[in-house]
Design an enzyme around this catalytic site. Sequence first.
Site, short mmCIF file in Angstrom:
data_model
loop_
_atom_site.label_atom_id
_atom_site.label_comp_id
_atom_site.label_asym_id
_atom_site.label_seq_id
_atom_site.Cartn_x
_atom_site.Cartn_y
_atom_site.Cartn_z
N CYS A 1 0.84 -1.20 0.00
CA CYS A 1 0.00 0.00 0.00
C CYS A 1 0.87 1.25 0.00
CB CYS A 1 -0.92 -0.03 1.22
SG CYS A 1 -2.23 1.19 1.12
N GLU A 2 1.65 1.41 -1.05
CA GLU A 2 2.53 2.56 -1.25
C GLU A 2 2.60 2.85 -2.75
OE1 GLU A 2 4.12 4.49 0.90
OE2 GLU A 2 3.65 3.34 2.72
#
Length: 461
Positions: free
Chosen positions: A382-383
């Site tokens: 989640c980046e």
Amino acid sequence: MTVSPVTAATRPFELNADSLSPNRNLTPLTSALDDREQLQVGGCDLGELARRYGTPLYVLDEVTLRASCRAYREALAAHYPGPSLALYASKANSSLMLSALVASEGLGLDAVSAGELLTALQGGMPPERIVLHGNNKSDEELSLAVAHGVTVVVDNDHDLERLTELAPAAGRVVPLMLRFTPGIECHTHEYIRTGHLDSKFGFDPDQLDPVLRRLASCPWARLTGLHAHIGSQIFELQPHRDLAGVMADALALARSLGHPVTDLNVGGGLGIRYVSSDDPPTIQEWVKGVAESVVRACRERDLELPRLLCEPGRSLVATAGLTVYTIGSRKQIPGLRTYLSVDGGMSDNPRPITYQSSYTAVLAERPTATPTETVTVAGKHCESGDVLLKDLALPASSSGDLLVVFATGAYNASMASNYNRIPRPAAVLVHGGQAELVQRRERPDELLLHDVLPERFRPIA
């Protein structure tokens, strides 16, 4: 979108691979195509390994590992007239298997923590061939090194203060190596430059005289070596040549003050070939340049030749390793970019997001197919910055295809994390058509083993 054609320089296997200096290759020495033109390494089919062990999967080629060790050992023997020893910089990839393998090849090892030190000792590395580095060593780390007779690299006053208390209490005389910053710049990423004066590592040059005099009055200390390091992923030879004169001056000073210094440790830093445009020196060229410079500097100062130590890490293990991923989702942004997502990312390879590092990659089961599109390979974390490869030329691919990223043997497993609570990958060693598990895959439930839930948060039955 225009895609560059596949050429001999960008093929996933290299007909003219440098067997004497693996750091100059894109792929492991045993890379080959089977009769279906699918990629294999160490005689093992990568698709089969993925099915057996899952993905992401780290794969290490034993032939390449041993060839790299042998290259350093033989180059030192050929080009340096005095004694010598290559120390594996285990921060690149620390494991019981690698400790045992480099020990069996006659190398030593440098560790930077209690964990790396225990791994080396339990892997069979003789303690007299181990050095302990670190700019903020704990009492636990120092005590462990002292108890096993490991050479401690003194980095700062804090090391000296703690050893002044710990060594006499243990009744030990501690072999020491003194690290200092030589003030030499080189062209590499600013995070991996360590030789310039503005560095967290080592004593400043103007501190050498007082520190050497202080050590001369410490009955628990036996200064056996000097150490300096200028950085990593370096393609230049001149900075290492310049280092010899600086270290020879320090050697002359130490001996003039009565220290029995026999070891001169020039660090490591030789780069490798991550992409086709990279052009690092050979291991032989690097060792020859260092050795000749040390000999010249010592003779100019009428110094007896010390034992020459170096600390290769990346150039020993990077090219021997690769990572196999499974491709999942695809996102196409018309006129802008196509994203392929894989089942790993920054948790198993943090180098792209940390250092903007580049890699070479192919499809495992169609490595020589003509590229038809340019894609960006994204990780599953989640980046937005979790991108492994930008603008990679690939043939058309589908969900479930296997992607192989080369030269991941260094600073991938050792820097891996559990970000997003993702388990770390398994690792296998391949040789002669056989694969051996050297690191088992973590399970999601194992990530909870060290969590402690306070009683007041527990659900009421």
